[in-house]
Write a protein that holds these residues in place. Structure first.
Motif, PDB file in Angstrom:
ATOM      1  N   GLY A  89     -15.703 -14.371  -7.456  1.00 14.02           N
ATOM      2  CA  GLY A  89     -14.452 -14.011  -6.796  1.00 14.02           C
ATOM      3  C   GLY A  89     -14.146 -12.534  -6.937  1.00 14.02           C
ATOM      4  N   LEU A  90     -13.880 -12.103  -8.155  1.00 11.32           N
ATOM      5  CA  LEU A  90     -13.687 -10.684  -8.455  1.00 11.32           C
ATOM      6  C   LEU A  90     -14.649 -10.324  -9.576  1.00 11.32           C
ATOM      7  CD1 LEU A  90      -9.762 -10.457  -8.477  1.00 11.32           C
ATOM      8  CD2 LEU A  90     -11.300  -9.698  -6.645  1.00 11.32           C
ATOM      9  N   HIS A  91     -15.670  -9.552  -9.242  1.00  6.89           N
ATOM     10  CA  HIS A  91     -16.720  -9.232 -10.224  1.00  6.89           C
ATOM     11  C   HIS A  91     -16.126  -8.601 -11.476  1.00  6.89           C
ATOM     12  CE1 HIS A  91     -20.897  -7.175 -10.952  1.00  6.89           C
ATOM     13  NE2 HIS A  91     -20.424  -7.763 -12.021  1.00  6.89           N
ATOM     14  N   GLU A  92     -15.438  -7.479 -11.317  1.00  7.85           N
ATOM     15  CA  GLU A  92     -14.794  -6.800 -12.453  1.00  7.85           C
ATOM     16  C   GLU A  92     -13.330  -7.260 -12.480  1.00  7.85           C
ATOM     17  OE1 GLU A  92     -15.618  -2.622 -11.856  1.00  7.85           O
ATOM     18  OE2 GLU A  92     -17.670  -2.858 -12.631  1.00  7.85           O
ATOM     19  N   TYR A  93     -13.123  -8.427 -13.048  1.00  7.62           N
ATOM     20  CA  TYR A  93     -11.869  -9.155 -12.879  1.00  7.62           C
ATOM     21  C   TYR A  93     -10.643  -8.351 -13.295  1.00  7.62           C
ATOM     22  CZ  TYR A  93      -8.322 -12.790 -13.420  1.00  7.62           C
ATOM     23  OH  TYR A  93      -7.166 -13.517 -13.335  1.00  7.62           O
ATOM     24  N   VAL A  94     -10.626  -7.822 -14.503  1.00  9.70           N
ATOM     25  CA  VAL A  94      -9.442  -7.126 -15.008  1.00  9.70           C
ATOM     26  C   VAL A  94      -9.148  -5.883 -14.173  1.00  9.70           C
ATOM     27  CG1 VAL A  94      -8.441  -5.902 -16.989  1.00  9.70           C
ATOM     28  CG2 VAL A  94      -9.769  -8.003 -17.345  1.00  9.70           C
ATOM     29  N   ASP A  95     -10.160  -5.085 -13.906  1.00 14.54           N
ATOM     30  CA  ASP A  95      -9.977  -3.825 -13.183  1.00 14.54           C
ATOM     31  C   ASP A  95      -9.588  -4.066 -11.726  1.00 14.54           C
ATOM     32  OD1 ASP A  95     -10.957  -2.301 -15.515  1.00 14.54           O
ATOM     33  OD2 ASP A  95     -12.832  -3.296 -15.022  1.00 14.54           O
ATOM     34  N   MET A  96     -10.207  -5.045 -11.106  1.00 12.13           N
ATOM     35  CA  MET A  96      -9.872  -5.358  -9.716  1.00 12.13           C
ATOM     36  C   MET A  96      -8.467  -5.949  -9.610  1.00 12.13           C
ATOM     37  SD  MET A  96     -13.500  -6.774  -8.196  1.00 12.13           S
ATOM     38  CE  MET A  96     -14.680  -5.596  -7.491  1.00 12.13           C
ATOM     39  N   ARG A  97      -8.090  -6.771 -10.564  1.00 10.48           N
ATOM     40  CA  ARG A  97      -6.728  -7.298 -10.561  1.00 10.48           C
ATOM     41  C   ARG A  97      -5.703  -6.182 -10.757  1.00 10.48           C
ATOM     42  NH1 ARG A  97      -4.780 -12.355 -11.776  1.00 10.48           N
ATOM     43  NH2 ARG A  97      -2.802 -11.182 -11.710  1.00 10.48           N
ATOM     44  N   PHE A  98      -6.026  -5.207 -11.601  1.00 13.33           N
ATOM     45  CA  PHE A  98      -5.120  -4.073 -11.792  1.00 13.33           C
ATOM     46  C   PHE A  98      -4.874  -3.365 -10.464  1.00 13.33           C
ATOM     47  CE2 PHE A  98      -4.407   0.471 -12.610  1.00 13.33           C
ATOM     48  CZ  PHE A  98      -3.302   0.412 -13.450  1.00 13.33           C
ATOM     49  N   VAL A  99      -5.944  -3.103  -9.721  1.00 15.83           N
ATOM     50  CA  VAL A  99      -5.809  -2.456  -8.407  1.00 15.83           C
ATOM     51  C   VAL A  99      -4.963  -3.319  -7.481  1.00 15.83           C
ATOM     52  CG1 VAL A  99      -7.082  -1.756  -6.344  1.00 15.83           C
ATOM     53  CG2 VAL A  99      -7.915  -1.100  -8.606  1.00 15.83           C
ATOM     54  N   LEU A 100      -5.250  -4.608  -7.425  1.00 15.90           N
ATOM     55  CA  LEU A 100      -4.519  -5.510  -6.536  1.00 15.90           C
ATOM     56  C   LEU A 100      -3.043  -5.605  -6.909  1.00 15.90           C
ATOM     57  CD1 LEU A 100      -7.111  -8.419  -6.209  1.00 15.90           C
ATOM     58  CD2 LEU A 100      -6.394  -6.881  -4.390  1.00 15.90           C
ATOM     59  N   ASP A 101      -2.741  -5.566  -8.202  1.00 13.60           N
ATOM     60  CA  ASP A 101      -1.370  -5.752  -8.668  1.00 13.60           C
ATOM     61  C   ASP A 101      -0.540  -4.466  -8.644  1.00 13.60           C
ATOM     62  OD1 ASP A 101      -2.030  -8.382  -9.129  1.00 13.60           O
ATOM     63  OD2 ASP A 101      -2.312  -8.155 -11.288  1.00 13.60           O
ATOM     64  N   ILE A 102      -1.174  -3.314  -8.735  1.00  8.74           N
ATOM     65  CA  ILE A 102      -0.442  -2.047  -8.854  1.00  8.74           C
ATOM     66  C   ILE A 102      -0.315  -1.309  -7.526  1.00  8.74           C
ATOM     67  CG2 ILE A 102      -0.421   0.230  -9.959  1.00  8.74           C
ATOM     68  CD1 ILE A 102       0.256  -2.069 -11.851  1.00  8.74           C
ATOM     69  N   LEU A 103      -1.362  -1.353  -6.698  1.00  7.37           N
ATOM     70  CA  LEU A 103      -1.322  -0.616  -5.431  1.00  7.37           C
ATOM     71  C   LEU A 103      -0.296  -1.205  -4.477  1.00  7.37           C
ATOM     72  CD1 LEU A 103      -4.932   0.278  -4.244  1.00  7.37           C
ATOM     73  CD2 LEU A 103      -3.126   1.857  -4.935  1.00  7.37           C
ATOM     74  N   GLN A 104       0.420  -0.338  -3.805  1.00  5.25           N
ATOM     75  CA  GLN A 104       1.402  -0.729  -2.798  1.00  5.25           C
ATOM     76  C   GLN A 104       0.937  -0.254  -1.416  1.00  5.25           C
ATOM     77  OE1 GLN A 104       4.260  -2.525  -3.566  1.00  5.25           O
ATOM     78  NE2 GLN A 104       3.277  -2.654  -5.587  1.00  5.25           N
ATOM     79  N   PRO A 105       1.422  -0.891  -0.354  1.00  8.19           N
ATOM     80  CA  PRO A 105       1.072  -0.430   1.003  1.00  8.19           C
ATOM     81  C   PRO A 105       1.369   1.059   1.169  1.00  8.19           C
ATOM     82  CG  PRO A 105       2.174  -2.546   1.121  1.00  8.19           C
ATOM     83  CD  PRO A 105       2.263  -2.111  -0.313  1.00  8.19           C
ATOM     84  N   GLU A 106       0.428   1.747   1.779  1.00  6.91           N
ATOM     85  CA  GLU A 106       0.501   3.187   2.068  1.00  6.91           C
ATOM     86  C   GLU A 106       0.228   4.074   0.849  1.00  6.91           C
ATOM     87  OE1 GLU A 106       0.487   4.296   5.164  1.00  6.91           O
ATOM     88  OE2 GLU A 106       0.508   2.160   5.682  1.00  6.91           O
ATOM     89  N   ASP A 107       0.074   3.493  -0.358  1.00 11.71           N
ATOM     90  CA  ASP A 107      -0.425   4.296  -1.476  1.00 11.71           C
ATOM     91  C   ASP A 107      -1.810   4.822  -1.120  1.00 11.71           C
ATOM     92  OD1 ASP A 107       1.729   3.948  -3.178  1.00 11.71           O
ATOM     93  OD2 ASP A 107       0.804   2.365  -4.371  1.00 11.71           O
ATOM     94  N   LEU A 108      -2.229   5.892  -1.783  1.00  7.94           N
ATOM     95  CA  LEU A 108      -3.591   6.402  -1.622  1.00  7.94           C
ATOM     96  C   LEU A 108      -4.415   6.001  -2.838  1.00  7.94           C
ATOM     97  CD1 LEU A 108      -5.714   8.094  -0.125  1.00  7.94           C
ATOM     98  CD2 LEU A 108      -4.836  10.119  -1.332  1.00  7.94           C
ATOM     99  N   PHE A 109      -5.566   5.410  -2.571  1.00 13.72           N
ATOM    100  CA  PHE A 109      -6.525   5.005  -3.606  1.00 13.72           C
ATOM    101  C   PHE A 109      -7.806   5.783  -3.379  1.00 13.72           C
ATOM    102  CE2 PHE A 109     -10.103   2.142  -4.817  1.00 13.72           C
ATOM    103  CZ  PHE A 109      -9.831   2.016  -6.173  1.00 13.72           C
ATOM    104  N   VAL A 110      -8.375   6.345  -4.450  1.00 12.83           N
ATOM    105  CA  VAL A 110      -9.633   7.082  -4.334  1.00 12.83           C
ATOM    106  C   VAL A 110     -10.722   6.317  -5.076  1.00 12.83           C
ATOM    107  CG1 VAL A 110     -10.864   9.219  -4.846  1.00 12.83           C
ATOM    108  CG2 VAL A 110      -8.491   9.302  -4.069  1.00 12.83           C
ATOM    109  N   ASP A 111     -11.782   5.994  -4.363  1.00 12.35           N
ATOM    110  CA  ASP A 111     -12.888   5.200  -4.886  1.00 12.35           C
ATOM    111  C   ASP A 111     -14.116   6.107  -5.019  1.00 12.35           C
ATOM    112  OD1 ASP A 111     -14.604   3.188  -5.613  1.00 12.35           O
ATOM    113  OD2 ASP A 111     -14.341   1.989  -3.801  1.00 12.35           O
ATOM    114  N   VAL A 112     -14.317   6.662  -6.203  1.00 11.42           N
ATOM    115  CA  VAL A 112     -15.416   7.602  -6.446  1.00 11.42           C
ATOM    116  C   VAL A 112     -16.620   6.813  -6.962  1.00 11.42           C
ATOM    117  CG1 VAL A 112     -16.167   9.700  -7.623  1.00 11.42           C
ATOM    118  CG2 VAL A 112     -13.735   9.385  -7.038  1.00 11.42           C
ATOM    119  N   GLY A 113     -17.685   6.829  -6.174  1.00  8.21           N
ATOM    120  CA  GLY A 113     -18.822   5.958  -6.455  1.00  8.21           C
ATOM    121  C   GLY A 113     -18.523   4.598  -5.835  1.00  8.21           C
ATOM    122  N   ALA A 114     -18.203   4.603  -4.541  1.00  5.83           N
ATOM    123  CA  ALA A 114     -17.696   3.408  -3.865  1.00  5.83           C
ATOM    124  C   ALA A 114     -18.746   2.319  -3.693  1.00  5.83           C
ATOM    125  CB  ALA A 114     -17.127   3.792  -2.494  1.00  5.83           C
ATOM    126  N   ASN A 115     -20.033   2.694  -3.728  1.00  6.46           N
ATOM    127  CA  ASN A 115     -21.117   1.744  -3.500  1.00  6.46           C
ATOM    128  C   ASN A 115     -20.890   1.046  -2.152  1.00  6.46           C
ATOM    129  OD1 ASN A 115     -22.636  -1.128  -4.354  1.00  6.46           O
ATOM    130  ND2 ASN A 115     -23.651   0.727  -5.019  1.00  6.46           N
TER     131      ASN A 115
END
Length: 269
Positions: A66-92
């Motif tokens: 479901g979520l490979h890196e569970y804790v880190d991915m949940r943090f992103v899902l729970d903290i980011l709001q619509p229209e926030d900017l997220f930077v994915d360095v090493g996006a793969n």
């Protein structure tokens, strides 16, 4: 990972607890499908999809768990709001990028220097219909601009080349401050196989802007921690079940989380 390690990872993952048979069935089904089809479109979470090919270890963990890196991915899902900017360095291939743009409705700058991996990233952006929310930067990030040698064919562990690396290509090298051009993200995720300190050295203006609230970094060595501490960040730990950002580890995380003190919502122990 070897087979035994993969099985242990699947069975111990928080999203698979109590469902060992279903979890292993998903693993077995992927082994069959990936041998029959060159590309498999997988339904992921909250309407997101993943275009996955055999050997894409940066994506298969999401299929298994479901979520490979569970804790880190949940943090992103729970903290980011619509229209926030997220930077994915090493996006793969774009797992974090898809979560941020498709699920959170945030804007994303996805940085991926390897041309082959970048094609897979753009494919995932296209099938999720998020091209208008994601800007792909096909370059490595470092302390200064220019060109740099980068490894080829190592999937999730491609990196800025080291002495002795033979299979390499030259890619563009930029700084994060230059890429952002005055914009400030809410969260930055950095996974660059030990080159994190160099990335941060090229992001001084960004790091010292209080609008940046958190950094998820694969490497937290002495140099990385010193750079982030000087910019006002502190080590933190996220509990996905309580949504608490605290000072004490509760759940094991694949990466290190550094936050502004204002993001803590638990008392110091």
């Amino acid at each position: 990972m070897g087979l035994n390690q993969i099985i242990r990872f699947i069975l111990s993952h928080p999203m698979n607890r109590g469902r060992p048979v279903a979890s292993l069935a998903r693993f077995a089904a992927w082994q069959v499908r990936s041998r029959l089809q060159d590309e498999v479109i997988v339904d992921w979470i909250s309407g997101a999809k993943l275009a996955v090919r055999r050997g894409m270890s940066g994506a298969t963990g999401n299929i298994y768990c479901g979520l490979h890196e569970y804790v880190d991915m949940r943090f992103v899902l729970d903290i980011l709001q619509p229209e926030d900017l997220f930077v994915d360095v090493g996006a793969n291939i774009g797992s974090y990028t898809i979560l941020a743009a498709k699920v959170c409705n945030a804007r994303v700058i996805a940085v991926e220097p390897d041309p082959g991996t970048s094609r897979a990233l753009r494919r995932n952006i296209a099938i999720n219909g998020i091209a208008g929310s994601v800007h792909v930067v096909e370059a490595a990030l470092g302390a200064s601009g220019g060109r740099v040698s980068f490894t080829v064919g190592l999937d999730t562990v491609n990196r800025v080349a080291q002495t002795g690396d033979l299979n390499t290509r030259e890619v563009a090298l930029r700084t994060l401050d230059e890429v952002l051009d005055g914009e400030v993200p809410r969260i930055i995720k950095i996974d660059v196989e030990g080159f994190e300190a160099e990335v941060l050295k090229g992001a001084s203006a960004t790091l010292h802007d209080d609008r940046l609230k958190a950094i998820i970094t694969e490497t937290l060595d002495q140099d990385v921690e010193a750079l982030l501490t000087r910019a006002g960040f502190e080590r933190a730990f996220y509990d996905p079940e309580t949504r608490i950002v605290g000072h004490v580890p509760v759940v094991r995380s694949a990466n290190a989380l550094m936050v502004r003190p204002s993001l803590y919502n638990a008392p110091r122990q």
